[in-house]
Write an enzyme that holds these catalytic residues in place. Structure first.
Site, mmCIF file in Angstrom:
data_model
loop_
_atom_site.group_PDB
_atom_site.id
_atom_site.type_symbol
_atom_site.label_atom_id
_atom_site.label_comp_id
_atom_site.label_asym_id
_atom_site.label_seq_id
_atom_site.Cartn_x
_atom_site.Cartn_y
_atom_site.Cartn_z
ATOM 1 N N GLU A 1 -14.300 15.132 34.954
ATOM 2 C CA GLU A 1 -14.609 14.571 36.635
ATOM 3 C C GLU A 1 -16.356 13.844 35.888
ATOM 4 O O GLU A 1 -16.330 14.382 35.267
ATOM 5 C CB GLU A 1 -14.066 15.343 37.488
ATOM 6 C CG GLU A 1 -15.479 16.941 38.380
ATOM 7 C CD GLU A 1 -14.686 17.551 39.742
ATOM 8 O OE1 GLU A 1 -15.102 17.143 40.088
ATOM 9 O OE2 GLU A 1 -13.807 18.251 39.200
ATOM 10 N N ASP B 1 -7.073 26.028 45.327
ATOM 11 C CA ASP B 1 -8.034 26.375 44.208
ATOM 12 C C ASP B 1 -9.373 26.687 45.497
ATOM 13 O O ASP B 1 -9.909 25.386 46.020
ATOM 14 C CB ASP B 1 -8.039 25.309 43.346
ATOM 15 C CG ASP B 1 -8.981 23.566 43.832
ATOM 16 O OD1 ASP B 1 -9.828 23.321 44.309
ATOM 17 O OD2 ASP B 1 -7.927 23.051 43.935
#
Length: 267
Positions: free
Chosen positions: A157, A66
């Site tokens: 997150e 990613d």
């Protein structure tokens, strides 16, 4: 004196009228948004396996990566030659940031042959889940049943700007995630992949909401052994096991054979 007072009064009145009609500027994201990639905050709080982490047993998995603007333009031919077969690319953050390298990264991974998808870095204290899903869907987070496009991913997150859980209760955070997922489903026909860590999720969402029946799990844990999963999931779809390595960006393993990865893209 009278004329001066009259002039001052007229000027003040005009100024107040102007202030009343000028809209407040949009709340821009700090310049550091470019550095907020999948796992950037998890690494700060939970430790980063940048090197020296043995590769997990990868039998029956598919390697991938990613990236975000942090990687700039990516040499996709090299990543393909090195074995990467899928990629997630950061598209958006909140409702005010677009990855300036998105086109090169998203289209480049596709044209080299990878199965790819886009992800959104969530800021739940800036706007509601539906608004951020709309922003994401309009700026790279779409989906098509072409067998090469993964469902959009929601990156949940630690808050890079302040309170760990963005000042939200577990119940409110679960509601925010649900609102994002429901709107993205309305816009694209797919529920999002959810990216998170076990520690953050269990602290900020806990048991107030579960998404395992609709959203595949993309879990970050920088170690040779995965460990416990976040509440609500019994298995991971993708494991981000290292933050730097063979491929640009983070190192990932899809939990299954290549034909299952194709099935995820083509449902």
């Amino acid at each position: 004196m009278t004329n001066s007072l009259h002039t001052w009064t007229a000027w003040l009145s005009a100024a107040l009228i102007m202030l009343a009609v000028v809209p407040a500027p949009a709340r821009a994201l700090p310049a550091g948004s470019a550095d907020h990639f999948a796992g950037s905050q998890i690494a700060k709080h939970e430790g980063r396996g940048r090197s020296g982490v043995p590769r997990p047993n990868s039998a029956g998995t598919v390697p991938g990566m990613d990236v975000s603007s942090h990687q700039g333009d990516v040499d996709w031919a090299k990543s393909w030659a090195d074995g990467a077969r899928f990629a997630y690319v950061k598209a958006t953050e909140g409702t005010g940031y677009l990855n300036p390298n998105f086109t090169q990264q998203y289209n480049g991974s596709y044209h080299i042959g990878m199965i790819r998808g886009a992800y959104h870095f969530a800021l739940p204290d800036r706007s509601d889940g539906a608004a951020q899903a709309d922003f994401f869907a309009a700026n790279g987070g779409g989906w098509s049943p072409d067998g090469k496009t993964l469902p959009g991913a929601l990156d949940m997150e630690y808050n890079p700007y302040g309170d760990t859980c963005y000042g939200l209760s577990q119940e409110a955070m679960g509601g925010w995630v649900k609102a994002f997922g429901d709107r993205l489903f309305q816009r694209t026909g797919r529920y999002p992949m959810i990216y998170t860590s076990t520690s953050w999720w269990n602290r900020c969402v806990g048991t107030t909401a579960t998404f395992g029946s609709t959203s595949p799990l993309w879990v970050a844990h920088y170690a040779e052994v995965l460990g416990p999963l976040p509440n609500g999931w019994t298995y991971q779809t993708i494991w981000q096991w290292q933050a730097a390595g063979l491929f640009p960006g983070d190192q990932n393993l899809f939990n299954g054979a290549y034909d299952r990865l194709q099935a995820l893209a083509g449902i």
